[in-house]
Design an enzyme around this catalytic site. Structure first.
Site, PDB file in Angstrom:
ATOM      1  N   GLN A 110      20.102  28.219  -9.339  1.00 34.47           N
ATOM      2  CA  GLN A 110      20.151  27.555  -8.036  1.00 34.47           C
ATOM      3  C   GLN A 110      18.767  27.102  -7.564  1.00 34.47           C
ATOM      4  O   GLN A 110      18.496  27.012  -6.375  1.00 34.47           O
ATOM      5  CB  GLN A 110      20.781  28.492  -7.000  1.00 34.47           C
ATOM      6  CG  GLN A 110      22.204  28.918  -7.345  1.00 34.47           C
ATOM      7  CD  GLN A 110      22.769  29.906  -6.342  1.00 34.47           C
ATOM      8  OE1 GLN A 110      22.210  30.136  -5.276  1.00 34.47           O
ATOM      9  NE2 GLN A 110      23.898  30.514  -6.699  1.00 34.47           N
ATOM     10  N   CYS A 111      17.895  26.799  -8.488  1.00 35.26           N
ATOM     11  CA  CYS A 111      16.515  26.416  -8.185  1.00 35.26           C
ATOM     12  C   CYS A 111      16.388  24.894  -8.178  1.00 35.26           C
ATOM     13  O   CYS A 111      17.153  24.185  -8.851  1.00 35.26           O
ATOM     14  CB  CYS A 111      15.580  27.019  -9.229  1.00 35.26           C
ATOM     15  SG  CYS A 111      13.833  26.605  -9.024  1.00 35.26           S
ATOM     16  N   GLY A 112      15.413  24.394  -7.430  1.00 32.35           N
ATOM     17  CA  GLY A 112      15.165  22.960  -7.439  1.00 32.35           C
ATOM     18  C   GLY A 112      14.713  22.456  -8.794  1.00 32.35           C
ATOM     19  O   GLY A 112      14.800  21.259  -9.089  1.00 32.35           O
TER      20      GLY A 112
END
Length: 236
Positions: A109-111
């Protein structure tokens, strides 16, 4: 611990040394060396050379044994580690001898997730038959961006990004519970801004012998280090 006064102006005769060794109870040869570091050069000059040499070799042998034992307990390469896969099975990283490894702490769920997973898949597809392996270690320490179970993490990576490389058990990469493999990686290749991993998708490049040869920031794209990967793949 017993203490002994040295006689004859700080010289120990062979007979006195023998008495010390016979009267003192040692748990092991190493405890003997550590507790009573009596050096053979203090032997009285009247001692026979053969007596001096025998004691010299005894102490040198014990000291060498202690040093080698300490060194043997330390991992010498990535290949000395055993980790767990997503199903909890032990994996000895010795199976990757002769392979170039790219080790990455991943998150779902990281950019940086989409770009990194996409490029990692491209690298793996291009170089897997030439000896490249990518080892992905999920980590939830950065913004809680890897909260899922191992099964969910694997399904996400394999379904959405076609990850064919192995994904391992979720680990911690910083702090008191740092996984042993990450302790080794960080000690082998520090960062300009401190040894700690800064964020998701930090990368370590490992050569065919298991040596950590380079480290890349989370913002370094996988494709930008392709030239480094090729260099180590081409090495005999």
């Amino acid at each position: 611990m017993p203490r002994f006064l040295l006689k004859n102006k700080n010289f120990i005769t062979p007979r006195f040394l023998s008495t010390i060794l016979n009267q003192t109870q040692f748990n092991s040869p190493r405890s003997c060396l550590i507790s009573h570091p009596i050096k053979p050069r203090f032997l009285h000059s009247s001692a026979h050379p053969s007596e001096i040499n025998s004691r010299k070799f005894l102490f040198l042998g014990l000291r060498a044994d202690h040093t080698m034992a300490s060194q043997s307990n330390q991992p010498q390469s990535i290949h000395d580690f055993t980790v767990q896969d997503v199903k909890g099975n032990d994996v000895n990283l010795g199976i990757y001898k002769g392979k170039v490894l790219l080790i990455v702490n991943v998150a779902s769920q990281c950019g940086l997730t989409t770009s990194n997973y996409t490029e990692l898949a491209q690298l793996y597809e291009k170089y897997k038959n030439q000896g490249l392996e990518i080892l992905a270690f999920p980590c939830n320490q950065f913004g809680s961006q890897e909260p899922g179970t191992n099964e969910e993490i694997q399904q996400f990576a394999c379904t959405r990004f076609k990850a064919e490389y192995p994904i391992f058990d979720k680990v911690e990469v910083n702090g008191s519970n740092t996984a042993p493999i990450y302790k080794y990686l960080k000690s082998a290749k520090g960062s300009l801004f401190g040894d700690n991993i800064k964020w998701n998708f930090a990368k370590f490049l490992v050569d065919k012998e298991g040596n950590v040869v380079d480290r890349y920031a989370p913002t370094t794209s996988p494709l930008s280090i392709e030239k480094d990967i090729k260099k180590f793949l081409e090495k005999a």
